[in-house]
Structure formats: C-alpha cells, structure tokens
Design an enzyme around this catalytic site. Structure first.
Site, mmCIF file in Angstrom:
data_model
loop_
_atom_site.group_PDB
_atom_site.id
_atom_site.type_symbol
_atom_site.label_atom_id
_atom_site.label_comp_id
_atom_site.label_asym_id
_atom_site.label_seq_id
_atom_site.Cartn_x
_atom_site.Cartn_y
_atom_site.Cartn_z
ATOM 1 N N ASP A 165 60.594 27.885 70.575
ATOM 2 C CA ASP A 165 60.733 26.916 69.497
ATOM 3 C C ASP A 165 59.492 27.054 68.611
ATOM 4 O O ASP A 165 58.406 26.612 68.976
ATOM 5 C CB ASP A 165 60.849 25.510 70.096
ATOM 6 C CG ASP A 165 60.849 24.415 69.028
ATOM 7 O OD1 ASP A 165 60.681 24.741 67.836
ATOM 8 O OD2 ASP A 165 61.015 23.235 69.405
ATOM 9 N N HIS A 179 60.071 19.073 72.197
ATOM 10 C CA HIS A 179 60.739 18.229 71.193
ATOM 11 C C HIS A 179 62.180 18.029 71.663
ATOM 12 O O HIS A 179 62.760 18.928 72.288
ATOM 13 C CB HIS A 179 60.708 18.993 69.863
ATOM 14 C CG HIS A 179 61.185 18.233 68.666
ATOM 15 N ND1 HIS A 179 62.516 17.945 68.441
ATOM 16 C CD2 HIS A 179 60.510 17.715 67.606
ATOM 17 C CE1 HIS A 179 62.630 17.297 67.289
ATOM 18 N NE2 HIS A 179 61.423 17.136 66.769
ATOM 19 N N LYS A 204 59.227 22.568 57.129
ATOM 20 C CA LYS A 204 57.847 22.410 57.612
ATOM 21 C C LYS A 204 56.952 23.546 57.106
ATOM 22 O O LYS A 204 55.737 23.460 57.165
ATOM 23 C CB LYS A 204 57.823 22.365 59.146
ATOM 24 C CG LYS A 204 58.509 21.129 59.697
ATOM 25 C CD LYS A 204 58.395 20.985 61.193
ATOM 26 C CE LYS A 204 59.250 19.801 61.637
ATOM 27 N NZ LYS A 204 59.252 19.608 63.097
ATOM 28 N N GLN A 247 56.688 24.561 64.731
ATOM 29 C CA GLN A 247 55.295 24.339 64.309
ATOM 30 C C GLN A 247 54.531 25.656 64.176
ATOM 31 O O GLN A 247 53.696 25.811 63.287
ATOM 32 C CB GLN A 247 54.575 23.423 65.315
ATOM 33 C CG GLN A 247 55.168 22.021 65.437
ATOM 34 C CD GLN A 247 54.979 21.167 64.193
ATOM 35 O OE1 GLN A 247 54.074 21.400 63.382
ATOM 36 N NE2 GLN A 247 55.844 20.178 64.016
ATOM 37 N N CYS A 271 59.748 12.372 68.778
ATOM 38 C CA CYS A 271 60.890 13.105 69.351
ATOM 39 C C CYS A 271 60.482 13.882 70.598
ATOM 40 O O CYS A 271 60.951 15.006 70.814
ATOM 41 C CB CYS A 271 61.526 14.056 68.337
ATOM 42 S SG CYS A 271 62.255 13.231 66.941
HETATM 43 C C1 PLP Z 1 60.305 19.547 63.816
HETATM 44 C C2 PLP Z 1 60.489 20.229 65.116
HETATM 45 C C3 PLP Z 1 61.757 20.601 65.562
HETATM 46 C C4 PLP Z 1 63.011 20.282 64.804
HETATM 47 O O1 PLP Z 1 63.019 20.747 63.490
HETATM 48 P P1 PLP Z 1 64.266 20.348 62.575
HETATM 49 O O2 PLP Z 1 63.924 20.820 61.224
HETATM 50 O O3 PLP Z 1 64.358 18.842 62.633
HETATM 51 O O4 PLP Z 1 65.454 20.981 63.168
HETATM 52 C C5 PLP Z 1 61.855 21.253 66.768
HETATM 53 N N1 PLP Z 1 60.773 21.548 67.486
HETATM 54 C C6 PLP Z 1 59.532 21.222 67.086
HETATM 55 C C7 PLP Z 1 58.356 21.608 67.929
HETATM 56 C C8 PLP Z 1 59.348 20.552 65.885
HETATM 57 O O5 PLP Z 1 58.117 20.212 65.483
#
Ligand code: PLP
Length: 424
Positions: free
Chosen positions: A218, A141, A244, A221, A382
């Site tokens: 990260d 992302h 999320k 998800q 993104c």
């Molecule tokens: C949504 C997402 C992000 C960013 O999350 P934010 O709440 O916009 O900071 C980063 N990495 C992954 C894999 C995502 O799905």
C-alpha cells in the site's frame, strides 16, 4: 514539463553543495495556499489526507476540457485520438515514476482503495481456500484491511496482522514467523498514514517472496514521500492514489506484475475492457484495459500525469530532503511543546507526526488549531486496529507536504500553547 518550475525552485543548482529548495517559490505554485482561513493565514498540515494542487495540475485539467476533450479509445475523430494520446502519456508517466517495466502493468483505478479491492477480488480471492491466511500488519489503513477481510470471509480464510512495537516499528521476526504454508497473500503499508513510520518494505517483500507468497504494498503515502521503485522493492502489486500526490481526486493506480495481470479475470464488466462480445461469450481485452471497464477518469489521469511532472521538475530528492528537514524540526519542536506526547517518533520516518496533548481530546485540539487557521487531522485516521494497539481512540496528526515551512510548524506549536491555556 514546466521547466520554469525546475529553474526557479533550484537556487544555485550549478554551484557545489546541495542546492537550496526555494519553498516560497513552490508555495506560489499552489493558489489555495495564499488564502486565509478564519482571518488567519492558512497553515495546511493535512496533506496526508489529501494534498493541495499546484497551478500546473489545475491548468492541465482545465486545458483538457477547454481544448482537447472527447471520450478515449472508441473515436476515429481528431479529439478522441488526442485525448487518447494524452491518457496514454499519463500512463507512461506513472510507469516511469514507479520504474515499472511496462505500461501494461499500470492500471488506472479510482483510488488506492479500489486498487487494493481489485487485487483482493481478482487475484487473492481465487487462490483462497478454507484455513488459508492473508498476512497484514497492525499499521494498516482500513483500505488495506477490509478488502482482504471480504475476500477471506467468502473462502473461510483468515486475516492476520504482524505486530508492531510501541514505536510502531514492524517486528520483523514475528512477521517472518507468521509467513506459514497457509499464507496466500501478504499486504502491508509502505508508510503508516498515522505515524509516518516507514516499513522495511524491501526486506518484508523478500521474506514473503522467498516462500512464494505474493506481496501487495500500500503505497498511498510512500508514492508521495519516497522515491519508489517497484522493481527494486520486488513486490507483485503496488497501490497509490492521485489526490495525495498533488493530483486530482478520483484517480488511483494499481501496479501489477504483467504475469499476474495477464492471468487475472476482470474486476468489473462493461465497455472498454472487452475484446469481443456476444450474448453467449465475451472475451476480454489484455491488461491494463481489462481492468478499466467503462469510461475512465480521463482528465484525472492527465492531471495525475501533470502532478508527476511537477514533482519530477522540483526533484524528488530535493522534495524528500525538504520534507526530512521539516519532519526533524517538527519532531524536535513538538517534543518540547507543553504536554505533548508523540507516537512513533523513532526509526525511519516520512511526512507525518502524530501526538496527543495531555488528556485533551484530539477533536478539541483540532478545533482550537482550526481557529488559528491550522488544518490538521484528528481521530483514528482509518486505522482503528493501530489505535487499539496503542490503547487510544485517536491522535492529532500533522502531515507535511512539499510546500510546508518551518514557520508553519512554529504556528502549530504556538497554537498548542493556546490549547494548554484553555485546557490547563
Ligand atoms: C489514504 C490512504 C489510503 C486510501 O487512499 P484512497 O485515496 O482513500 O483510496 C490507503 N492507505 C493509506 C496508507 C493511506 O494513507
């Protein structure tokens, strides 16, 4: 919290065999799911962008403002102490959710993006010299690319990306070969937000750690779809985002190993992050407060704690089993849908299906689905480098939450027949 949820969502939990997950009961917890969109029942398949909120979260946030709100930390009065207590409890819930060792390893941020930026500037940037490298993967992302590029640029270092195959699976051999004496930092996603592919995060972390290279995962998800255990993963940092995970927007989390956070300088300066201030010199508070300058998102953190309680009450295994069933069902049904080409349908996956239909532009597909009350995400998600890897400009992405049903997948497939009728 909310024992009623746990009670009603499990039918026959005391009998032998896996308990049934009562998705209708779960859906009733989410007020927005009963609304209509364009005269059709809402079919929300965009939780990967942001999930809807259960009543328990909405109520927890309102309850703070209605009964227990004041600024935290600085107050001697009752409400300030009470709000501080609730905020501290939320941090403890996050710690337990990630199985971190201590609450001082849990830093509240605005979102996952800010958590990654914090590590890139306060941790990685200081270690980078000219010619050094930061290793990512092609799945990332933009939130897990751009902060590293900014840090690398300042130092004359480079950002590299380990390749993925045509199914979006990380090439582990190539990844290992790219871990060189120049590599100062490794950062990768635990689940691709485009494909739903789960990376071998534990193995990748082990390979990097063996060479003494710190790792950030990260988890934007994976914190939603997997039972994350940061100590088992062995990572140095883990970032996720509240909105999320059925929590409020504007609240995120950085997990960092205590030894790192203790050694890191502040990310931003201000109130709440200091020990003592004079105009000559300021000493900083210990983690996590050192990284939480200014008044934090008090109700957001408490709402995130309520979201974690909610998911725990349903049972993380039960949620994962429900989502696995839906993902398998969606993959099978979409494979048979007219003109549909799936991306990243092999290997371990969670929560997300990405596809294109014939030569129809993803925006056109999304627009027709919307007319049928179906919310999906279209575009590059993104993750433009991953789109480049596949030689496409975007996909249609259906993402699954704990409240989705097989009927909703059927509606999606029916609507794709409309797309086919319109675009031939
Ligand atoms: C949504 C997402 C992000 C960013 O999350 P934010 O709440 O916009 O900071 C980063 N990495 C992954 C894999 C995502 O799905």
């Amino acid at each position: 919290m909310n024992p009623a949820v746990a009670e009603v969502a499990w039918r026959g939990a005391d009998r032998a065999g896996p308990p049934a997950y009562d998705v209708d009961r779960v859906r009733a917890d989410f007020p927005i799911l009963s609304r209509e969109v364009r005269g059709k029942p809402l079919t929300f398949l965009d939780s990967g962008a942001s999930a809807q909120k259960p009543r328990a979260v909405i109520d927890a946030v309102s309850a703070v403002y209605e009964r227990e709100y004041a600024n935290i930390h600085r107050g001697v009065h009752y409400l300030s102490a009470r709000a501080t207590e609730l905020h501290d409890e939320a941090r403890e819930k996050v710690r337990a959710y990630l199985n971190a060792a201590e609450t001082r390893e849990i830093v509240f941020t605005r979102n996952a993006t800010e958590a990654i930026n914090l590590v890139a500037s306060s941790f990685a940037a200081r270690r980078l010299r000219e010619g050094d490298e930061i290793l990512l993967t092609e799945l990332e992302h933009h939130a897990n690319i751009v902060p590293w590029q900014l840090a690398a640029e300042r130092a004359g270092a480079a950002v590299r990306a380990a390749p993925v195959d045509d199914d979006g699976l990380v090439d582990l051999e190539a990844f290992e070969a790219m871990l060189t004496p120049r590599t100062r930092m490794v950062a990768f996603t635990h689940i691709s937000n485009v494909l739903g592919v789960v990376t071998p995060a534990r193995e990748m972390t082990r390979l990097a750690r063996e060479k003494g290279i710190p790792v950030l995962i990260d988890g934007a998800q994976s914190a939603v779809h997997l039972d994350v255990d940061v100590r088992d993963l062995g990572c140095d940092f883990f970032a996720f985002t509240g909105h999320k995970l059925y929590g409020p927007s504007g609240i995120g989390v950085l997990y960092g190993k205590a030894e790192h956070l203790e050694a890191m300088p502040p990310y931003q300066g201000g109130g709440d992050m200091i020990e003592y201030v004079t105009f000559e010199k300021t000493t900083f508070a210990a983690p996590p407060e050192r990284f939480e300058a200014g008044t934090p998102n008090i109700s957001g953190a408490i709402g995130l704690g309520a979201a974690i309680d909610y998911v725990n009450a349903l049972g993380r295994d039960a949620v994962a089993a429900h989502e696995r069933d839906l993902l398998r069902y969606a993959t099978a049904r979409l494979s048979d849908a007219p003109g549909v080409r799936l991306f990243g349908a092999r290997g371990e996956k969670a929560g997300i299906v990405s596809f294109l239909q014939d030569d129809v532009h993803p925006h056109d597909v999304g627009t027709i689905l919307d007319r049928d009350g179906i919310a999906v995400r279209v575009g590059h998600h993104c993750a433009q480098p991953l789109m480049d890897r596949f030689g496409i400009s975007g996909t249609v992405r259906a993402s699954i939450g704990l409240y989705n049903t097989r009927e909703e997948i059927d509606r999606l497939v029916d609507s794709l027949h409309h797309v086919k009728e319109i675009f031939g």
